[in-house]
Design a protein around this motif. Structure first.
Motif, mmCIF file in Angstrom:
data_model
loop_
_atom_site.group_PDB
_atom_site.id
_atom_site.type_symbol
_atom_site.label_atom_id
_atom_site.label_comp_id
_atom_site.label_asym_id
_atom_site.label_seq_id
_atom_site.Cartn_x
_atom_site.Cartn_y
_atom_site.Cartn_z
ATOM 1 N N ASP A 71 30.340 -59.255 52.102
ATOM 2 C CA ASP A 71 31.204 -60.291 52.202
ATOM 3 C C ASP A 71 31.982 -60.085 53.460
ATOM 4 O O ASP A 71 32.769 -59.063 53.491
ATOM 5 C CB ASP A 71 31.980 -59.908 50.967
ATOM 6 N N PHE A 72 32.226 -61.093 54.315
ATOM 7 C CA PHE A 72 32.988 -61.007 55.615
ATOM 8 C C PHE A 72 34.381 -61.434 55.078
ATOM 9 O O PHE A 72 34.765 -61.791 53.881
ATOM 10 C CB PHE A 72 32.495 -62.031 56.541
ATOM 11 N N PRO A 73 35.610 -61.106 56.055
ATOM 12 C CA PRO A 73 36.684 -61.180 55.551
ATOM 13 C C PRO A 73 37.224 -62.277 54.760
ATOM 14 O O PRO A 73 38.078 -62.409 53.953
ATOM 15 C CB PRO A 73 37.552 -60.863 56.642
ATOM 16 N N PHE A 74 36.705 -63.535 55.329
ATOM 17 C CA PHE A 74 37.231 -64.885 54.635
ATOM 18 C C PHE A 74 36.667 -64.956 53.229
ATOM 19 O O PHE A 74 37.529 -65.351 52.550
ATOM 20 C CB PHE A 74 36.556 -66.017 55.599
ATOM 21 N N ILE A 75 35.621 -64.439 53.122
ATOM 22 C CA ILE A 75 34.788 -64.578 51.679
ATOM 23 C C ILE A 75 35.557 -63.421 50.861
ATOM 24 O O ILE A 75 35.868 -64.005 49.658
ATOM 25 C CB ILE A 75 33.417 -64.558 51.425
ATOM 26 N N ALA A 76 35.640 -62.340 51.395
ATOM 27 C CA ALA A 76 36.310 -61.287 50.585
ATOM 28 C C ALA A 76 37.904 -61.700 50.274
ATOM 29 O O ALA A 76 38.233 -61.566 48.873
ATOM 30 C CB ALA A 76 36.543 -59.993 51.372
ATOM 31 N N LYS A 77 38.634 -62.293 51.003
ATOM 32 C CA LYS A 77 39.807 -63.020 50.601
ATOM 33 C C LYS A 77 39.668 -64.114 49.601
ATOM 34 O O LYS A 77 40.663 -64.074 48.380
ATOM 35 C CB LYS A 77 40.635 -63.352 51.741
ATOM 36 N N VAL A 127 30.908 -66.156 40.304
ATOM 37 C CA VAL A 127 32.020 -66.250 41.249
ATOM 38 C C VAL A 127 31.276 -66.706 42.683
ATOM 39 O O VAL A 127 32.224 -67.606 43.270
ATOM 40 C CB VAL A 127 32.509 -65.041 41.430
ATOM 41 N N ASP A 128 30.353 -66.436 42.867
ATOM 42 C CA ASP A 128 29.645 -66.795 44.066
ATOM 43 C C ASP A 128 29.552 -68.500 44.229
ATOM 44 O O ASP A 128 29.642 -69.173 45.096
ATOM 45 C CB ASP A 128 28.293 -66.192 44.356
ATOM 46 N N ARG A 129 28.972 -69.021 42.897
ATOM 47 C CA ARG A 129 28.929 -70.530 42.781
ATOM 48 C C ARG A 129 30.382 -71.243 42.737
ATOM 49 O O ARG A 129 30.337 -72.490 43.180
ATOM 50 C CB ARG A 129 28.040 -70.918 41.513
ATOM 51 N N LEU A 130 31.252 -70.696 42.043
ATOM 52 C CA LEU A 130 32.575 -71.260 42.280
ATOM 53 C C LEU A 130 33.238 -71.116 43.505
ATOM 54 O O LEU A 130 33.508 -72.340 44.053
ATOM 55 C CB LEU A 130 33.565 -70.249 41.236
ATOM 56 N N LEU A 131 32.877 -70.219 44.397
ATOM 57 C CA LEU A 131 33.419 -70.070 45.708
ATOM 58 C C LEU A 131 32.690 -71.285 46.728
ATOM 59 O O LEU A 131 33.429 -71.704 47.467
ATOM 60 C CB LEU A 131 33.094 -68.846 46.378
ATOM 61 N N GLU A 132 31.417 -71.421 46.172
ATOM 62 C CA GLU A 132 30.747 -72.565 46.982
ATOM 63 C C GLU A 132 31.368 -73.761 46.976
ATOM 64 O O GLU A 132 31.278 -74.600 47.879
ATOM 65 C CB GLU A 132 29.326 -72.607 46.781
ATOM 66 N N LEU A 133 32.266 -73.941 45.980
ATOM 67 C CA LEU A 133 33.024 -75.137 45.620
ATOM 68 C C LEU A 133 34.344 -75.593 45.929
ATOM 69 O O LEU A 133 34.850 -76.564 46.166
ATOM 70 C CB LEU A 133 32.780 -75.672 44.375
ATOM 71 N N ILE A 134 34.937 -74.225 46.214
ATOM 72 C CA ILE A 134 36.256 -74.025 46.301
ATOM 73 C C ILE A 134 36.682 -74.448 47.787
ATOM 74 O O ILE A 134 37.601 -75.374 48.135
ATOM 75 C CB ILE A 134 36.949 -72.818 46.307
ATOM 76 N N SER A 135 36.049 -73.879 48.842
ATOM 77 C CA SER A 135 36.098 -74.083 50.370
ATOM 78 C C SER A 135 35.118 -73.712 51.301
ATOM 79 O O SER A 135 34.829 -72.351 50.734
ATOM 80 C CB SER A 135 37.474 -73.610 50.639
ATOM 81 N N ALA A 136 34.559 -74.407 51.890
ATOM 82 C CA ALA A 136 33.569 -73.811 52.870
ATOM 83 C C ALA A 136 34.213 -73.545 54.226
ATOM 84 O O ALA A 136 33.451 -73.084 55.077
ATOM 85 C CB ALA A 136 32.499 -74.735 53.165
ATOM 86 N N VAL A 137 35.510 -74.152 54.731
ATOM 87 C CA VAL A 137 36.146 -73.833 55.902
ATOM 88 C C VAL A 137 37.319 -72.784 55.820
ATOM 89 O O VAL A 137 37.939 -72.964 55.162
ATOM 90 C CB VAL A 137 36.573 -75.199 56.503
ATOM 91 N N PRO A 138 37.253 -71.794 56.749
ATOM 92 C CA PRO A 138 38.251 -70.999 56.749
ATOM 93 C C PRO A 138 39.802 -71.714 56.982
ATOM 94 O O PRO A 138 39.747 -72.558 57.759
ATOM 95 C CB PRO A 138 37.981 -69.897 57.825
ATOM 96 N N GLU A 139 40.639 -71.216 56.301
ATOM 97 C CA GLU A 139 42.225 -71.717 56.480
ATOM 98 C C GLU A 139 42.907 -71.086 57.410
ATOM 99 O O GLU A 139 42.750 -69.771 57.442
ATOM 100 C CB GLU A 139 42.954 -71.630 55.095
ATOM 101 N N ARG A 140 43.424 -71.907 58.407
ATOM 102 C CA ARG A 140 44.116 -71.027 59.355
ATOM 103 C C ARG A 140 45.678 -70.892 58.637
ATOM 104 O O ARG A 140 46.340 -71.768 58.290
ATOM 105 C CB ARG A 140 44.425 -72.224 60.250
ATOM 106 N N GLN A 141 45.850 -69.685 58.767
ATOM 107 C CA GLN A 141 47.199 -69.073 57.998
ATOM 108 C C GLN A 141 47.932 -68.508 59.240
ATOM 109 O O GLN A 141 47.429 -68.132 60.144
ATOM 110 C CB GLN A 141 46.832 -68.203 56.972
ATOM 111 N N ASP A 142 49.259 -68.552 58.839
ATOM 112 C CA ASP A 142 50.256 -67.709 59.819
ATOM 113 C C ASP A 142 50.042 -66.335 60.019
ATOM 114 O O ASP A 142 49.927 -65.704 58.923
ATOM 115 C CB ASP A 142 51.938 -68.302 59.540
ATOM 116 N N HIS A 143 49.753 -65.935 61.149
ATOM 117 C CA HIS A 143 49.482 -64.481 61.228
ATOM 118 C C HIS A 143 50.102 -63.948 62.691
ATOM 119 O O HIS A 143 49.512 -64.514 63.741
ATOM 120 C CB HIS A 143 48.048 -64.394 61.239
ATOM 121 N N THR A 144 50.950 -63.057 62.933
ATOM 122 C CA THR A 144 51.612 -62.639 64.093
ATOM 123 C C THR A 144 50.844 -61.459 64.572
ATOM 124 O O THR A 144 50.729 -60.451 63.685
ATOM 125 C CB THR A 144 53.229 -62.480 63.812
#
Length: 385
Positions: free
Chosen positions: A15-21, A314-331
């Protein structure tokens, strides 16, 4: 067989960071809804005894991960959550609290024979309501599953509902013995309509009733079930009336347009003894989850009580929630040895404002520009006095 350095066992995934989050967020959202509905969360061991959970589980024996402990006992990696929770519920501690509502978010393990994209390790989220044999308990878990899916933002979800016991009684009315009934169930589970029609020609069904028998696979409403209900069979009639009441409850809860009542629907999980259901959604070729009533399983743990529940993949739910990483504010704050104190103070100040901040020693970064591109804001404090 030579195992490469970066190779993973069959069916295992990183699970890479985007999926883990995403998983962490999903877990928080889902378990919050579960607890708001009155369920208590619990966690069972990853390892269970093969002689108890391994054999009682509805998972095929060749799909179990087995190993031996130091005493020579055969253990299994937890293949599902329903059987372990049934074991826990049968303990004296919880037996005195019946009905008991238990929820979970846990990992299960099922061995794969070959690489086909199917995970051997995946998370499930769900509930078990133990000690209540009423239709209201069945309605509660279906509505709760719907609430979780809806809250996750998954659109176009649908439920398919059947009834294992009622189907059994109807198949018996067609004059089938148990071996023949199991053959019919197998075609229903695999959704093999061609195989079902071929099998029908081999079964001892009266010619005048063959068309009615084949129609079992095409029901979509609870009203269509009535044509197979024998009014002189008290058990059939009682179960059908319960299903009609269940429909009213689900309709009242806003699920009227989201439910298909399929009399031929059967689950591959063999411990289900009454109502069974699966959850689907547009965009996924597989069920998001399944559930139902498993009163018979509790008897194996010495409890004569009703039990119902569901599990969502959970893996099947994740496939439908979002396939593109969201750009979030991070300093990003880059510092060197001379201004580490000032950089630390700046990071603490921003974090106190609920901002996400990474504090990085600049000389340790090989490509600062590329590294900096991963952040929405960069404060370069190296070389600043």
């Amino acid at each position: 067989m030579t195992i490469q350095m970066f190779e993973k066992p069959l069916g295992m995934r990183d699970d890479f960071p985007f999926i883990a989050k995403k998983k962490a967020d999903l877990r928080t959202n889902g378990t919050t809804i579960i607890q708001q509905a009155g369920y208590e969360l619990l966690q069972t061991p990853t390892l269970e005894y093969y002689e108890t959970i391994g054999k009682i589980s509805a998972i095929a024996d060749n799909a179990l991960f087995k190993l031996l402990d130091s005493q020579g006992e055969t253990l299994v990696l937890r293949p599902d959550m329903t059987s372990p929770i049934a074991r826990v519920a049968a303990s004296k501690l919880l037996k005195e609290k019946m009905p008991v509502r238990l929820g979970y978010y846990s990992t299960v393990f099922r061995a794969q024979k070959r690489e086909g994209g199917r995970p051997a390790e995946f998370e499930q989220m769900g509930v078990e309501l133990i000690g209540d044999d009423s239709l209201y308990a069945d309605a509660e878990v279906i509505i709760l599953a719907g609430n979780i899916v809806k809250n996750l933002g998954i659109k176009s979800s649908r439920f398919v509902i059947g009834h294992t016991q009622l189907l059994q009684l109807i198949l018996e009315d067609f004059g089938l013995n148990q071996e023949q009934i199991e053959q019919v169930r197998s075609t229903f589970v695999s959704k093999n309509s061609v195989g079902f029609e071929t099998l029908t020609n081999q079964l001892p069904i009266e010619s005048s009733r063959v068309e009615s028998f084949i129609s079992l696979i095409s029901t979509t409403t609870i009203e269509e079930w009535q044509q197979w209900i024998d009014p002189h069979n008290a058990k059939q009639t009682a179960l059908y009336e319960e299903m009609k009441k269940l429909k009213k409850i689900l309709d009242r809860s806003g699920l009227s347009d989201l439910v298909t009542y399929d009399l031929s629907f059967n689950s591959h999980m063999t411990y289900y003894t009454g109502l069974v259901f699966e959850v689907y959604a547009a965009g996924s070729g597989f069920p998001l989850g399944n559930g139902g009533r498993y009163d018979g399983l509790m008897k194996q743990f010495g409890l004569e009580v009703g039990a119902t529940g569901f599990g969502l993949r959970v893996d099947r739910l994740l496939e439908l929630i979002s396939a593109v990483p969201e750009r979030q504010d991070h300093t990003l704050i880059l510092f060197d040895e001379q201004n580490e104190d000032a950089a630390y103070d700046e990071a603490q100040k921003l974090r106190a404002q609920a901002k996400r901040v990474t504090l990085q020693f600049a000389p340790a970064v090989m490509a600062i520009d590329k590294f900096s591109n991963h952040f929405s804001e960069v404060l370069r404090m190296e070389g600043v006095n």
